[in-house]
Design an enzyme around this catalytic site. Sequence first.
Site, PDB file in Angstrom:
ATOM      1  N   CYS A 110       1.234   9.985  -2.935  1.00  0.00           N
ATOM      2  CA  CYS A 110       0.471   8.944  -3.620  1.00  0.00           C
ATOM      3  C   CYS A 110       0.919   8.842  -5.075  1.00  0.00           C
ATOM      4  O   CYS A 110       0.897   9.836  -5.814  1.00  0.00           O
ATOM      5  CB  CYS A 110      -1.025   9.243  -3.558  1.00  0.00           C
ATOM      6  SG  CYS A 110      -2.027   7.989  -4.392  1.00  0.00           S
ATOM      7  N   GLY A 211       8.087   2.129   4.242  1.00  0.00           N
ATOM      8  CA  GLY A 211       8.385   1.282   3.093  1.00  0.00           C
ATOM      9  C   GLY A 211       8.951  -0.064   3.462  1.00  0.00           C
ATOM     10  O   GLY A 211      10.017  -0.155   4.062  1.00  0.00           O
ATOM     11  N   ASP A 212       8.227  -1.132   3.148  1.00  0.00           N
ATOM     12  CA  ASP A 212       8.708  -2.516   3.260  1.00  0.00           C
ATOM     13  C   ASP A 212       8.966  -2.971   4.694  1.00  0.00           C
ATOM     14  O   ASP A 212       9.832  -3.817   4.928  1.00  0.00           O
ATOM     15  CB  ASP A 212       9.980  -2.721   2.430  1.00  0.00           C
ATOM     16  CG  ASP A 212       9.727  -2.627   0.940  1.00  0.00           C
ATOM     17  OD1 ASP A 212       8.552  -2.703   0.533  1.00  0.00           O
ATOM     18  OD2 ASP A 212      10.699  -2.462   0.179  1.00  0.00           O
TER      19      ASP A 212
END
Length: 345
Positions: A110, A211-212
């Site tokens: 995080c 991610g993405d």
Amino acid sequence: MQETVPFSIPALRVGAVALPNAVILAPMAGITDAPVRRMAVRYGAGLVISEMVASEALLEGHPEMTLRAQGEGVPFHAVQIAGNDPRLMGEAARMAEAAGAGLIDINMGCPAKRVTTGAAGAALLRDLPLAWAIFEAVRAAVSVPVTVKTRLGWDESQPTAVALARMAQESGLAMVTVHGRTRCHFYTGRADWPSIRTVKAAVAIPVVANGDVVAAADGAAILAASGADGVMIGRGAQGRPWFPGRVAQALAGQCGAEDPPLDEQRDVLLELYDGWLSLYGTALGVRQARKHVGWALDAAAGGEGEAHGAFVARWRKRLLVLDDPGGVRAGICAAYDELMWRAAA
């Protein structure tokens, strides 16, 4: 409708747990609560993980953390814990297992300042001895599989994901998930999928790439670029709880639209809305639901441009200030009716 070519990957096992597929809904604080996780499972996500649970607050009985750690209605319950005290992390993991968690995930990725200033989350990438102590404490505390979610490093000068993954494997953890950004990149730019390949090459335990992933075809693309064993989806599922299941279908070569028909999307949102009111109570539930309603409207409107923006802005302005659940439900129905009318015109 575009034909989907299957991307051949073996079934994903996390320790002794065999997942139905290799697509995972990411743990996202304030987002992946129980209603969202239940819906994602219904649409075919291979695994869903709770919102981040602060270990010390869970042990103190903090109502929000207790609520986050619950897994009612989810067939396989996984809980993500965060913190920087090995003893407290172990105790929190033991408490979560006793409450029904079949998997414990450790947050070491995080990037939020409120987390890293407390030496937790991605801050642990700058203190590998402490990360090791946490691995050891949590693994010793529970009998269920333990996993870790991390990033490539704190910044580009400190690419610590390989070292962390090796430590995780040596400590007996069952899986590592890597978000293809450093902490200092937060969510800017593009995720570096190829760099995850170095982590995969360094360990024998499963590595999941994150991610993405925002389109069904991205599942095959991230696996090809990273060599990973599975895919984790975060922001791509906001307002689209069906999306991890759609990625799983695409990886299996099943053709279909990425999003359900508009009337089905409307019904999903209405069911989720009732779930949030039930989980949090009416007053808090109305507020908790607002961001989800906004994301859902954005996803339903589809595309970009002035017309899209005007539609979303107009309905956000109407719905996200209401405190009356009946008015929100009626507004949701009216917004989707407008979209269906436009689509049919």
